[in-house]
Design a protein around this motif. Structure first.
Motif, PDB file in Angstrom:
ATOM      1  N   MET A   1      45.365  40.347  45.124  1.00 31.59           N
ATOM      2  CA  MET A   1      46.327  41.390  45.227  1.00 31.59           C
ATOM      3  C   MET A   1      47.546  40.387  45.600  1.00 31.59           C
ATOM      4  O   MET A   1      47.036  39.960  46.879  1.00 31.59           O
ATOM      5  CB  MET A   1      45.917  42.460  46.147  1.00 31.59           C
ATOM      6  N   CYS A   2      48.572  40.349  45.051  1.00 37.02           N
ATOM      7  CA  CYS A   2      49.130  39.270  45.487  1.00 37.02           C
ATOM      8  C   CYS A   2      50.807  39.863  45.615  1.00 37.02           C
ATOM      9  O   CYS A   2      50.872  40.755  46.157  1.00 37.02           O
ATOM     10  CB  CYS A   2      49.375  37.945  44.440  1.00 37.02           C
ATOM     11  N   ARG A  74      50.564  35.925  41.032  1.00 36.16           N
ATOM     12  CA  ARG A  74      49.300  36.564  40.600  1.00 36.16           C
ATOM     13  C   ARG A  74      48.141  36.105  41.308  1.00 36.16           C
ATOM     14  O   ARG A  74      48.016  34.984  41.636  1.00 36.16           O
ATOM     15  CB  ARG A  74      49.205  36.577  39.151  1.00 36.16           C
ATOM     16  N   TRP A  75      47.157  36.732  41.681  1.00 30.96           N
ATOM     17  CA  TRP A  75      45.950  36.419  42.090  1.00 30.96           C
ATOM     18  C   TRP A  75      44.872  36.983  41.068  1.00 30.96           C
ATOM     19  O   TRP A  75      44.629  38.381  41.071  1.00 30.96           O
ATOM     20  CB  TRP A  75      45.619  36.776  43.393  1.00 30.96           C
ATOM     21  N   THR A  77      42.400  38.741  38.856  1.00 33.65           N
ATOM     22  CA  THR A  77      41.217  39.605  38.813  1.00 33.65           C
ATOM     23  C   THR A  77      40.530  39.855  37.309  1.00 33.65           C
ATOM     24  O   THR A  77      39.430  39.664  37.378  1.00 33.65           O
ATOM     25  CB  THR A  77      41.493  40.947  39.400  1.00 33.65           C
ATOM     26  N   HIS A  78      41.322  39.836  36.324  1.00 32.08           N
ATOM     27  CA  HIS A  78      41.060  39.996  35.135  1.00 32.08           C
ATOM     28  C   HIS A  78      41.561  39.056  34.103  1.00 32.08           C
ATOM     29  O   HIS A  78      42.732  39.105  33.835  1.00 32.08           O
ATOM     30  CB  HIS A  78      41.420  41.392  34.417  1.00 32.08           C
ATOM     31  N   HIS A  87      52.054  37.491  35.018  1.00 29.92           N
ATOM     32  CA  HIS A  87      52.806  38.643  34.879  1.00 29.92           C
ATOM     33  C   HIS A  87      54.323  37.933  34.950  1.00 29.92           C
ATOM     34  O   HIS A  87      54.595  36.862  35.377  1.00 29.92           O
ATOM     35  CB  HIS A  87      52.702  39.392  36.148  1.00 29.92           C
ATOM     36  N   ASN A  99      50.367  44.399  40.722  1.00 28.00           N
ATOM     37  CA  ASN A  99      49.228  43.977  42.000  1.00 28.00           C
ATOM     38  C   ASN A  99      48.157  45.153  42.174  1.00 28.00           C
ATOM     39  O   ASN A  99      48.384  46.068  42.094  1.00 28.00           O
ATOM     40  CB  ASN A  99      49.900  43.976  43.554  1.00 28.00           C
ATOM     41  N   GLY A 100      46.970  44.611  41.936  1.00 31.49           N
ATOM     42  CA  GLY A 100      45.729  45.384  42.007  1.00 31.49           C
ATOM     43  C   GLY A 100      45.204  45.496  40.983  1.00 31.49           C
ATOM     44  O   GLY A 100      44.680  44.470  40.236  1.00 31.49           O
ATOM     45  N   ASP A 124      43.853  43.594  32.966  1.00 27.74           N
ATOM     46  CA  ASP A 124      44.044  44.995  33.110  1.00 27.74           C
ATOM     47  C   ASP A 124      45.354  45.370  32.958  1.00 27.74           C
ATOM     48  O   ASP A 124      45.708  46.681  32.501  1.00 27.74           O
ATOM     49  CB  ASP A 124      43.405  45.391  34.227  1.00 27.74           C
ATOM     50  N   SER A 125      46.478  44.694  33.607  1.00 26.93           N
ATOM     51  CA  SER A 125      47.677  45.093  33.811  1.00 26.93           C
ATOM     52  C   SER A 125      48.521  45.251  32.571  1.00 26.93           C
ATOM     53  O   SER A 125      49.489  46.079  32.597  1.00 26.93           O
ATOM     54  CB  SER A 125      48.507  43.909  34.631  1.00 26.93           C
TER      55      SER A 125
END
Ligand code: GLU
Length: 405
Positions: A1-2, A74-75, A77-78, A87, A99-100, A124-125
């Motif tokens: 989460m960044c 961004r950190w 995850t997907h 992003h 984020n998330g 995912d975003s």
């Protein structure tokens, strides 16, 4: 989460967003990007894998115009930390940063692909961008489309959205990841923490979980999950611009080591009665003499601080103490004693696992006491008692002064 920053202003948005991303660098990230609405109402974006310096190079080669925009560190995850996965994500007439984690992205993606939408990233975003654009394409106005989109999302998110041909419009949403609104003069901001917003706006509203908001240059309208307009307190943040710079030190950790005397002094002052020169804790919402057990929960350095606290509470107060890492306790369901106290420690007051424990122990009937550096954070608002440390902003990932405070 960044990190997230969004701007609707009257000045070029890109340098403002870029500087905010610099202030969010301390959270760690693997790629970054910015999207703006150019003068002709079209969305344009620049992204780069790796450090912000790479994004800066890209922006120098091909600048972004416009005074409405969003940025992201961004950190991943997907999907890998590549430029394509960075992003903001764009689809048709919209761009978003997130984020998330969107837990139900696979189902949403399948539904949107069946409608003929083509996905180009592994994230995912990107689903959020397509879902939003799908509603716009159906003829919904931005606010309506944003509300419809949020209603379909499961998981944790802070999101910022911009819309083609809607200069001066920015929509944000928060669920399980922090997002704050900054109030400027004829310009408005979104940021994932108050440091992102610090030199831009000292009046800030923290969105509550489930809230979403519409920002124009004139101000903010905040809605709850049901879509009703709500009022959220506007707080004046005392961070001074100097506090978020390195002040001539080589790096933040060195600076923060030197800030120990001030951090400890200010924290002690908060709990000392100047007249009697004695420790004066705030009124406790429970009878400390009858507390059968204290459960300390935290993550990382805050957990180590809790281990020190356990020695003191056991030896001085003679109260049995349990201590656990929040990410473990959160997924267990241990029995809790009657009249028990949960003591949670978090620098930011937004640590997702610690917040999860706060909520579950509150449900289990425990009194909630939080030790926080950011008292107006989500954990602060949901606690029965907040013991504030006054350590000031801590940028270094390795905590020093907040640990001591
Ligand atoms: N889940 C998203 C991704 O992997 C967002 C990660 C973040 O919070 O930076 O792109």
């Amino acid at each position: 989460m960044c990190g997230i920053c969004g701007v609707v202003g009257h000045r070029p948005a890109t340098p403002i967003i870029f500087e905010a991303l610099r202030r969010l660098e301390y959270r760690g990230y693997d790629s970054a990007g910015i999207a703006t609405l150019s003068e002709n109402g079209v969305i344009d974006r620049r992204r780069a894998a790796g450090k912000l310096d790479n994004l800066e190079t890209v922006l120098k080669q091909s600048p972004l115009s416009g005074s409405t925009g969003i940025g992201h560190t961004r950190w991943a995850t997907h999907g890998a930390p590549t430029e394509t996965n960075a992003h903001p994500h764009a689809a048709g007439q919209v761009a978003i940063v997130h984020n998330g984690i969107i837990e139900n992205f696979a189902a949403l993606k399948a539904e949107l692909e069946a409608k003929g939408r083509r996905f180009v990233t592994e994230t995912d975003s990107e689903t959020v961008a397509h879902l939003l654009d799908n509603y716009i394409e159906q003829g919904m106005a931005p606010r309506e489309a944003a509300f419809a989109t949020i209603g379909r999302l499961e998981g944790a998110y802070a999101i910022a959205m911009i819309f083609q041909n809607h200069d001066g419009l920015l929509i944000g949403a928060r669920h399980g990841a922090p997002l704050a609104v900054g109030y400027g003069e004829g310009e408005m901001f979104l940021g994932s923490d108050s440091l992102a917003l610090a030199p831009l706006a000292n009046r800030i509203s923290y969105l509550e979980d489930g809230d979403w908001c519409e920002l124009t240059r004139e101000g903010a309208t905040i809605f709850n999950a049901k879509g009703d307009t709500v009022q959220r307190q506007i707080q004046t943040i005392a961070f001074m611009a100097g506090q978020v710079g390195k002040d001539g030190y080589r790096h933040y950790m060195e600076k923060e080591l030197h800030e120990h005397p001030v951090a400890i002094g200010q924290t002690l002052q908060r709990i000392t009665d100047p007249a009697s020169k004695r420790i004066a804790l705030p009124d406790m919402p429970f009878d400390i003499a009858k507390v059968p057990r204290i459960t300390i929960t935290a993550c990382g350095s805050a957990f180590y601080a809790g281990m020190v606290g356990r020695y003191w509470l056991e030896s001085l107060a003679r109260i049995p103490v349990e201590i656990d890492v929040a990410s473990e306790l959160r997924y267990r369901d241990p029995p809790q004693p009657d009249r028990g106290v949960a003591l949670l420690i978090s620098q930011s007051g937004e640590t997702a696992d610690t917040l999860g424990v706060l909520r579950s122990l509150k449900k289990a009937g425990q009194s909630i006491v939080s030790v926080l550096n950011v008292e107006h954070s989500t954990m602060g608002r949901e606690s029965d008692l907040v013991l504030g440390m006054v350590a000031g902003p801590e940028i270094s990932v390795a905590s020093t002064k907040a640990f001591t405070a």
